[in-house]
Motif scaffolding. Sequence first.
Motif, PDB file in Angstrom:
ATOM      1  N   SER A   1      69.581  48.146  72.224  1.00 58.62           N
ATOM      2  CA  SER A   1      70.884  48.916  72.322  1.00 58.62           C
ATOM      3  C   SER A   1      70.776  50.665  72.421  1.00 58.62           C
ATOM      4  O   SER A   1      69.755  51.137  71.605  1.00 58.62           O
ATOM      5  CB  SER A   1      71.942  48.702  71.076  1.00 58.62           C
ATOM      6  OG  SER A   1      72.371  47.318  71.292  1.00 58.62           O
TER       7      SER A   1
ATOM      8  N   THR B   1      65.256  44.039  75.082  1.00 63.21           N
ATOM      9  CA  THR B   1      66.510  44.749  75.260  1.00 63.21           C
ATOM     10  C   THR B   1      66.872  45.478  73.905  1.00 63.21           C
ATOM     11  O   THR B   1      66.856  44.844  73.025  1.00 63.21           O
ATOM     12  CB  THR B   1      67.459  43.752  75.847  1.00 63.21           C
ATOM     13  OG1 THR B   1      67.092  43.082  77.053  1.00 63.21           O
ATOM     14  CG2 THR B   1      68.967  44.565  76.038  1.00 63.21           C
TER      15      THR B   1
ATOM     16  N   SER C   1      70.766  48.640  76.591  1.00 61.26           N
ATOM     17  CA  SER C   1      71.986  48.193  76.836  1.00 61.26           C
ATOM     18  C   SER C   1      73.242  49.403  76.348  1.00 61.26           C
ATOM     19  O   SER C   1      72.768  49.710  75.288  1.00 61.26           O
ATOM     20  CB  SER C   1      72.377  46.922  75.895  1.00 61.26           C
ATOM     21  OG  SER C   1      72.164  46.881  74.712  1.00 61.26           O
TER      22      SER C   1
END
Lengths: 114, 113
Positions: A14, A12, A113
Amino acid sequence: AQSVTQPDIHITVSEGASLELRCNYSYGATPYLFWYVQSPGQGLQLLLKYFSGDTLVQGIKGFEAEFKRSQSSFNLRKPSVHWSDAAEYFCAVGFTTGFQKLVFGTGTRLLVSP
Amino acid sequence: EAGVAQSPRYKIIEKRQSVAFWCNPISGHATLYWYQQILGQGPKLLIQFQNNGVVDDSQLPKDRFSAERLKGVDSTLKIQPAKLEDSAVYLCASSLDPGSPLHFGNGTRLTVT
């Protein structure tokens, strides 16, 4: 035996952050190296390839990868991730000639994200 | 240019039944591949054609899987009889020649119950 390892199942990142996806292979000689991307319900799309020459290769969508012979690695990088980069990424190795007999890794799913 | 076409997109069958998948490669592409992608794994090559001849079928389970490319264009992959472990996405890919990049279709998702 010839093999390809992608140690990260999920990553994951950003949006806007940098990305590095790892790929290691096991082979006695220099193989042909590839990165593919697969969006849900879609086929695989070639991002970039390394056959010989400059060990830093540029691909589509702002991706690059570096072949490091000493580490038997071909890691994929992108300096700034966009939400549309969320997908599954596969490293593949050709042990014969060009695109034939490709052996794929198990893939890394990239989540982006906000 | 039109991409690699595959049909059907989805197929659900019971074990021991038969199933067939169809692939229409990009026009002019001499090399055609069938890959099996099991959930959580990378694609695995099943068979490679050059025109209408088989180049490599070393990983094709020949007791139940068969494939043909009779006129060197379209190809069909058949499973008979299917097992639960055949549940996967079956990807077709084509290329101009063995040294050229592969173009993948969107695949057929097979579920064997």
